[in-house]
Write a protein that holds these residues in place. Sequence first.
Motif, PDB file in Angstrom:
ATOM      1  N   ILE A   6       0.843  -1.148  -0.088  1.00 13.23           N
ATOM      2  CA  ILE A   6      -0.079  -0.016  -0.078  1.00 13.23           C
ATOM      3  C   ILE A   6       0.767   1.300   0.080  1.00 13.23           C
ATOM      4  O   ILE A   6       1.968   1.169   0.407  1.00 13.23           O
ATOM      5  N   THR A   7       0.356   2.340  -0.405  1.00 13.59           N
ATOM      6  CA  THR A   7       1.008   3.511  -0.528  1.00 13.59           C
ATOM      7  C   THR A   7       0.181   4.557  -0.009  1.00 13.59           C
ATOM      8  O   THR A   7      -0.888   4.285   0.532  1.00 13.59           O
ATOM      9  N   LYS A   8       0.612   5.730   0.106  1.00 11.31           N
ATOM     10  CA  LYS A   8      -0.143   6.926   0.585  1.00 11.31           C
ATOM     11  C   LYS A   8      -1.432   7.169   0.152  1.00 11.31           C
ATOM     12  O   LYS A   8      -2.427   7.581   0.576  1.00 11.31           O
ATOM     13  N   GLU A   9      -1.446   6.870  -1.287  1.00 14.59           N
ATOM     14  CA  GLU A   9      -2.707   7.184  -2.026  1.00 14.59           C
ATOM     15  C   GLU A   9      -3.571   5.913  -1.431  1.00 14.59           C
ATOM     16  O   GLU A   9      -4.961   6.020  -1.558  1.00 14.59           O
ATOM     17  N   THR A  10      -3.268   4.795  -1.495  1.00 15.99           N
ATOM     18  CA  THR A  10      -4.203   3.779  -1.115  1.00 15.99           C
ATOM     19  C   THR A  10      -4.469   3.463   0.463  1.00 15.99           C
ATOM     20  O   THR A  10      -5.263   2.524   0.800  1.00 15.99           O
ATOM     21  N   PHE A  11      -3.769   3.760   1.347  1.00 17.10           N
ATOM     22  CA  PHE A  11      -3.587   3.517   2.632  1.00 17.10           C
ATOM     23  C   PHE A  11      -4.902   3.741   3.467  1.00 17.10           C
ATOM     24  O   PHE A  11      -5.485   2.574   4.019  1.00 17.10           O
ATOM     25  N   ALA A  53      -1.136  -5.899   4.940  1.00 18.43           N
ATOM     26  CA  ALA A  53      -0.539  -4.986   3.898  1.00 18.43           C
ATOM     27  C   ALA A  53       1.018  -4.782   4.277  1.00 18.43           C
ATOM     28  O   ALA A  53       1.323  -4.866   5.495  1.00 18.43           O
ATOM     29  N   LYS A  54       1.666  -4.098   3.265  1.00 21.40           N
ATOM     30  CA  LYS A  54       3.006  -3.843   3.620  1.00 21.40           C
ATOM     31  C   LYS A  54       3.353  -2.490   3.053  1.00 21.40           C
ATOM     32  O   LYS A  54       2.849  -2.097   2.196  1.00 21.40           O
ATOM     33  N   VAL A  55       3.765  -1.546   3.764  1.00 18.68           N
ATOM     34  CA  VAL A  55       4.478  -0.114   3.470  1.00 18.68           C
ATOM     35  C   VAL A  55       5.924  -0.134   3.505  1.00 18.68           C
ATOM     36  O   VAL A  55       6.742  -0.468   4.506  1.00 18.68           O
ATOM     37  N   ASP A  56       6.391   0.030   2.501  1.00 20.15           N
ATOM     38  CA  ASP A  56       8.107   0.130   2.113  1.00 20.15           C
ATOM     39  C   ASP A  56       8.403   1.522   2.657  1.00 20.15           C
ATOM     40  O   ASP A  56       7.917   2.637   1.917  1.00 20.15           O
ATOM     41  N   THR A  57       8.903   1.403   3.835  1.00 18.90           N
ATOM     42  CA  THR A  57       9.029   3.174   4.234  1.00 18.90           C
ATOM     43  C   THR A  57      10.216   3.849   3.514  1.00 18.90           C
ATOM     44  O   THR A  57       9.988   4.908   3.547  1.00 18.90           O
ATOM     45  N   GLU A  58      11.140   3.277   2.796  1.00 19.79           N
ATOM     46  CA  GLU A  58      11.899   4.144   1.910  1.00 19.79           C
ATOM     47  C   GLU A  58      11.153   4.558   0.935  1.00 19.79           C
ATOM     48  O   GLU A  58      11.456   5.663   0.378  1.00 19.79           O
ATOM     49  N   ALA A  59      10.416   3.979   0.226  1.00 13.68           N
ATOM     50  CA  ALA A  59       9.387   4.388  -0.861  1.00 13.68           C
ATOM     51  C   ALA A  59       8.263   5.362  -0.345  1.00 13.68           C
ATOM     52  O   ALA A  59       7.910   6.241  -1.126  1.00 13.68           O
ATOM     53  N   ARG A  61       8.143   7.333   2.327  1.00 12.08           N
ATOM     54  CA  ARG A  61       8.724   8.077   3.566  1.00 12.08           C
ATOM     55  C   ARG A  61       7.622   9.321   4.132  1.00 12.08           C
ATOM     56  O   ARG A  61       7.405   9.278   5.258  1.00 12.08           O
ATOM     57  N   GLU A  62       6.623   9.760   3.195  1.00 14.10           N
ATOM     58  CA  GLU A  62       5.716  10.707   3.632  1.00 14.10           C
ATOM     59  C   GLU A  62       4.511  10.058   4.475  1.00 14.10           C
ATOM     60  O   GLU A  62       4.079  10.543   5.553  1.00 14.10           O
ATOM     61  N   LEU A  63       4.257   8.721   3.986  1.00 14.90           N
ATOM     62  CA  LEU A  63       3.063   7.977   4.874  1.00 14.90           C
ATOM     63  C   LEU A  63       3.922   7.610   6.149  1.00 14.90           C
ATOM     64  O   LEU A  63       3.239   7.650   7.064  1.00 14.90           O
ATOM     65  N   ALA A  64       4.951   6.944   6.118  1.00 13.40           N
ATOM     66  CA  ALA A  64       5.647   6.514   7.332  1.00 13.40           C
ATOM     67  C   ALA A  64       5.829   7.678   8.156  1.00 13.40           C
ATOM     68  O   ALA A  64       5.689   7.647   9.575  1.00 13.40           O
ATOM     69  N   GLY A  65       6.188   9.027   7.715  1.00 14.33           N
ATOM     70  CA  GLY A  65       6.208  10.044   8.824  1.00 14.33           C
ATOM     71  C   GLY A  65       4.845  10.624   9.258  1.00 14.33           C
ATOM     72  O   GLY A  65       4.670  10.535  10.489  1.00 14.33           O
ATOM     73  N   ALA A  66       3.853  10.413   8.320  1.00 17.17           N
ATOM     74  CA  ALA A  66       2.525  10.760   8.727  1.00 17.17           C
ATOM     75  C   ALA A  66       1.848   9.686  10.018  1.00 17.17           C
ATOM     76  O   ALA A  66       1.184  10.271  10.683  1.00 17.17           O
ATOM     77  N   MET A  67       2.322   8.414   9.935  1.00 14.93           N
ATOM     78  CA  MET A  67       1.955   7.522  10.739  1.00 14.93           C
ATOM     79  C   MET A  67       2.851   7.508  12.052  1.00 14.93           C
ATOM     80  O   MET A  67       2.733   6.531  12.870  1.00 14.93           O
ATOM     81  N   GLN A  68       3.777   8.355  12.108  1.00 15.44           N
ATOM     82  CA  GLN A  68       4.913   8.406  13.276  1.00 15.44           C
ATOM     83  C   GLN A  68       5.871   7.296  13.138  1.00 15.44           C
ATOM     84  O   GLN A  68       5.843   6.651  14.483  1.00 15.44           O
ATOM     85  N   ILE A  69       6.259   6.526  12.293  1.00 18.30           N
ATOM     86  CA  ILE A  69       6.865   5.411  12.132  1.00 18.30           C
ATOM     87  C   ILE A  69       8.336   5.927  12.477  1.00 18.30           C
ATOM     88  O   ILE A  69       8.950   6.532  11.855  1.00 18.30           O
TER      89      ILE A  69
END
Length: 122
Positions: A6-11, A53-59, A61-69
């Motif tokens: 999943i991506t920030k668009e599909t999260f 679901a899996k989120v690649d935090t390298e690809a 980064r904006e989503l990982a930051g928004a989720m406070q990972i």
Amino acid sequence: MATVDITKETFNDVTTSDGITLVDFWAAWCGPCRQFAPVYEKASERHEDIVFAKVDTEAERELAGAMQITSIPTLMAIRDGVVLYAEPGALPEHALEDLISQVRALDMDEVTRQAAEQAETG
């Protein structure tokens, strides 16, 4: 069921639907992430009613930051759009199965009621 990327668009579409969704925040360079991947994949094959679901935090980064990972792997358990668990660390198979059992056993009407009470008093 295999895992889905999943991506920030599909999260939001994936995580706000009814039912249980597990989200693994990971990166290819992360050793514990690579150790957890087969455990997660195996669980996805056993529990076909759950979205894995899996989120690649390298690809993503904006989503990982928004989720406070801040540490990976981080596993998030969501049911009916409510985040019930979000903790870093690679879980062993028995711990992942235990988490899934606990999420399944929750009375979501009670969880929703308690969340509403906390919002009113908080």
